[in-house]
Structure formats: C-alpha cells, structure tokens
Design a protein around this motif. Structure first.
Motif, short mmCIF file in Angstrom:
data_model
loop_
_atom_site.label_atom_id
_atom_site.label_comp_id
_atom_site.label_asym_id
_atom_site.label_seq_id
_atom_site.Cartn_x
_atom_site.Cartn_y
_atom_site.Cartn_z
N TRP A 76 -4.42 -12.79 11.31
CA TRP A 76 -3.41 -12.99 10.27
C TRP A 76 -3.65 -12.08 9.06
N THR A 77 -4.90 -11.69 8.84
CA THR A 77 -5.18 -10.70 7.79
C THR A 77 -4.53 -9.37 8.14
N GLY A 78 -4.66 -8.96 9.41
CA GLY A 78 -4.03 -7.72 9.86
C GLY A 78 -2.52 -7.76 9.74
N ILE A 79 -1.93 -8.89 10.11
CA ILE A 79 -0.47 -9.05 9.98
C ILE A 79 -0.05 -8.93 8.52
N MET A 80 -0.78 -9.61 7.64
CA MET A 80 -0.48 -9.57 6.20
C MET A 80 -0.57 -8.14 5.67
N LEU A 81 -1.62 -7.41 6.06
CA LEU A 81 -1.80 -6.05 5.58
C LEU A 81 -0.72 -5.12 6.11
N LEU A 82 -0.29 -5.35 7.32
CA LEU A 82 0.79 -4.54 7.89
C LEU A 82 2.08 -4.74 7.09
N ILE A 83 2.38 -5.99 6.76
CA ILE A 83 3.58 -6.31 5.98
C ILE A 83 3.47 -5.73 4.57
N LEU A 84 2.31 -5.88 3.94
CA LEU A 84 2.12 -5.37 2.58
C LEU A 84 2.27 -3.85 2.52
N ASN A 85 1.69 -3.16 3.49
CA ASN A 85 1.78 -1.70 3.49
C ASN A 85 3.20 -1.22 3.76
N ALA A 86 3.92 -1.93 4.62
CA ALA A 86 5.33 -1.58 4.86
C ALA A 86 6.15 -1.82 3.59
N SER A 87 5.85 -2.91 2.90
CA SER A 87 6.54 -3.22 1.64
C SER A 87 6.26 -2.17 0.59
N PHE A 88 5.01 -1.73 0.51
CA PHE A 88 4.64 -0.69 -0.46
C PHE A 88 5.42 0.60 -0.19
N LEU A 89 5.51 1.00 1.06
CA LEU A 89 6.22 2.24 1.40
C LEU A 89 7.70 2.15 1.04
N ILE A 90 8.32 0.99 1.32
CA ILE A 90 9.73 0.81 0.97
C ILE A 90 9.92 0.89 -0.54
N GLY A 91 9.07 0.18 -1.28
CA GLY A 91 9.18 0.20 -2.74
C GLY A 91 8.92 1.57 -3.32
N TYR A 92 7.99 2.31 -2.71
CA TYR A 92 7.60 3.63 -3.23
C TYR A 92 8.67 4.68 -2.97
N TYR A 93 9.10 4.77 -1.72
CA TYR A 93 10.02 5.85 -1.36
C TYR A 93 11.48 5.56 -1.68
N TYR A 94 11.83 4.28 -1.81
CA TYR A 94 13.22 3.94 -2.13
C TYR A 94 13.37 3.41 -3.55
N SER A 95 12.28 3.46 -4.32
CA SER A 95 12.30 3.05 -5.73
C SER A 95 12.91 1.66 -5.91
N ILE A 96 12.39 0.70 -5.14
CA ILE A 96 12.86 -0.69 -5.24
C ILE A 96 11.70 -1.52 -5.82
N PRO A 97 11.73 -1.78 -7.12
CA PRO A 97 10.60 -2.44 -7.80
C PRO A 97 10.19 -3.77 -7.20
N ILE A 98 11.16 -4.53 -6.65
CA ILE A 98 10.84 -5.86 -6.14
C ILE A 98 9.79 -5.80 -5.02
N PHE A 99 9.73 -4.68 -4.30
CA PHE A 99 8.78 -4.55 -3.21
C PHE A 99 7.35 -4.31 -3.71
N SER A 100 7.22 -4.07 -5.01
CA SER A 100 5.88 -3.95 -5.61
C SER A 100 5.38 -5.28 -6.14
N LEU A 101 6.17 -6.33 -5.97
CA LEU A 101 5.77 -7.70 -6.32
C LEU A 101 5.40 -7.85 -7.79
#
Length: 240
Positions: free
Chosen positions: A175-200
């Motif tokens: 479940w740690t791996g699953i969480m990290l996978l989701i967090l990293n995907a969220s970071f990429l979306i927030g970073y490249y699409y400039s969507i602040p909500i994905f940075s929590l």
C-alpha cells in the motif's frame, strides 16, 4: 513456504544483513539535506524550492516558467548533496541485489529487483547531472527513480506477503507503493498542467518532498527491520 531460488553467499543470512545495512544507510540522505540547507546564504523555502536545488552548482534566481514561480537558489555545499544522490543510488541497487535471493524470489522478485536497480540508477543520475547543467538527464533520472521505486515496492510487498513472518510488512509495503504511485502521478499532473489542487496545498516543492521522502524512509525502515529479523532468528533456523 516460499522456495529459495539461490544458494551460497547471495542466499545467506550475511547477505540479508548486508542488504539491510545498505538500505538502512538511506538515512544519510536526510542528514545530508539538513547540512546542505543549513549552509544556504538565504533561507531555503521547502514549499518553493526542490530537493534538486540543493545540488544546483550555480547561485542566483531561477526564472519563472509556466510550471513554477521564480526561486532563489544558492547551495555552496552542492557537492555533498550530489554525492548523497549517487551514494543513495548505489546502496538502493546493492541492497536489492543482496536481499533478492531470500526475500524477493521468483519472477515477481526478479522484476522488483530490476526496478529497484533502475531506481538506483535514476537517483544516481540526478546526482551526476545537476539540474542547471544537464536538465534532461536530471529529470529522466528523477522519473526513473520515482516510478521505478513505486512499482518495485508494490511488487516487493506482494513477495513479502507470501511469507507468514513478513506478511504485515508486505501489506504495508504494497500500500505504500500504491500511495507513492498515486502521489507521483498527482505531482506530474499539477506540475505540467499548472493545477495547484494536485499539489495538496504544499506548493510544488512541498509536494515533491511528499512524493520523494517516503521512498527512502521505506528503504531505511525495511533495512532496519531485516537487520532485526536476522539477528533475532536462531542461527540454526533458516530464513524463510
């Protein structure tokens, strides 16, 4: 009982101890960061600055771009941070190789080990290619580390679940791996699409740390766990 697929030194109790030590040494990453940050002429901003900024070899203001606002960077001890990245990559890979035979057997274990090695290569690339000198190689290494380690931890968790003695650690790892996978995907979306909500609400720098730090905390904790497990087993008892 999971079959042991190898024998000799690589499948021995000594190898597991050495693998545990290699992963436990990941803790150096956090201490080096504290040292490097303390030597910045101006305060390091955890929510704005990235970890990679600590290994940046130049001083000045990083211009704003579509993904990020301008930020101050000046890391006089950058060589320590870059050396830490490289050392972390080496210990990540060596630890996985030493632990593979006893704890990561079979096809899934082989894939997990290969991904851990790829992750180690990625983090070493980050240190060998500072962001201001080789940005493409630097970013490629960071992504290889982030997603390689995420999938590796998921598969390692599945392998460990097969052992009754390691079942709880396996579930936690999965479940740690699953969480990290989701967090990293969220970071990429927030970073490249400039969507602040994905940075929590943590800022890009803070979100990057939330994605990154659990990897190496997991390595350190698992390393400590395997050291304790091997030291508490009766010498006449084979590891699972």
């Amino acid at each position: 009982m999971v079959k042991n697929y190898t024998c000799g030194f690589s499948g021995s109790r000594i190898a597991v101890r050495l693998g545990g030590i290699a992963w436990l040494s990941s803790i150096q990453y956090f201490f080096v960061q504290l040292w490097v940050v303390s030597n910045w002429p101006k305060p390091y901003n955890p929510g704005l600055n990235f970890i990679s900024d600590l290994g940046n070899t130049a001083c000045g203001i990083m211009p704003a771009n579509i993904q990020n606002t301008s930020r101050y960077i000046c890391s006089p001890e950058h060589h320590w941070m870059n050396a830490s990245f490289v050392l972390l990559g080496i210990t990540t890979s060596i630890g996985a190789l030493l632990l593979r035979s006893r704890l990561l057997p079979g096809p899934l274990g082989l894939i997990s080990t290969a991904l851990f090695i790829a992750s180690g290569i990625g983090i070493a690339m980050v240190g060998l290619n500072p962001e201001n000198l080789q940005i493409i190689k630097h970013i490629a290494g960071a992504y290889l580390n982030a997603f390689g380690a995420s999938f590796a931890i998921i598969l390692a968790g599945i392998c460990l679940i097969k052992y009754e003695v390691h079942r709880k650690v396996g579930i936690l790892s999965f479940w740690t791996g699953i969480m990290l996978l989701i967090l990293n995907a969220s970071f990429l979306i927030g970073y490249y699409y400039s969507i602040p909500i994905f940075s929590l609400g943590l800022g890009l720098g803070g979100m990057e740390k939330l994605c990154n730090y659990p990897f190496f905390l997991w390595f350190a904790l698992l390393g400590f766990y395997f050291l304790i497990k091997t030291s508490t087993l009766n010498p006449s008892t084979n590891l699972p």
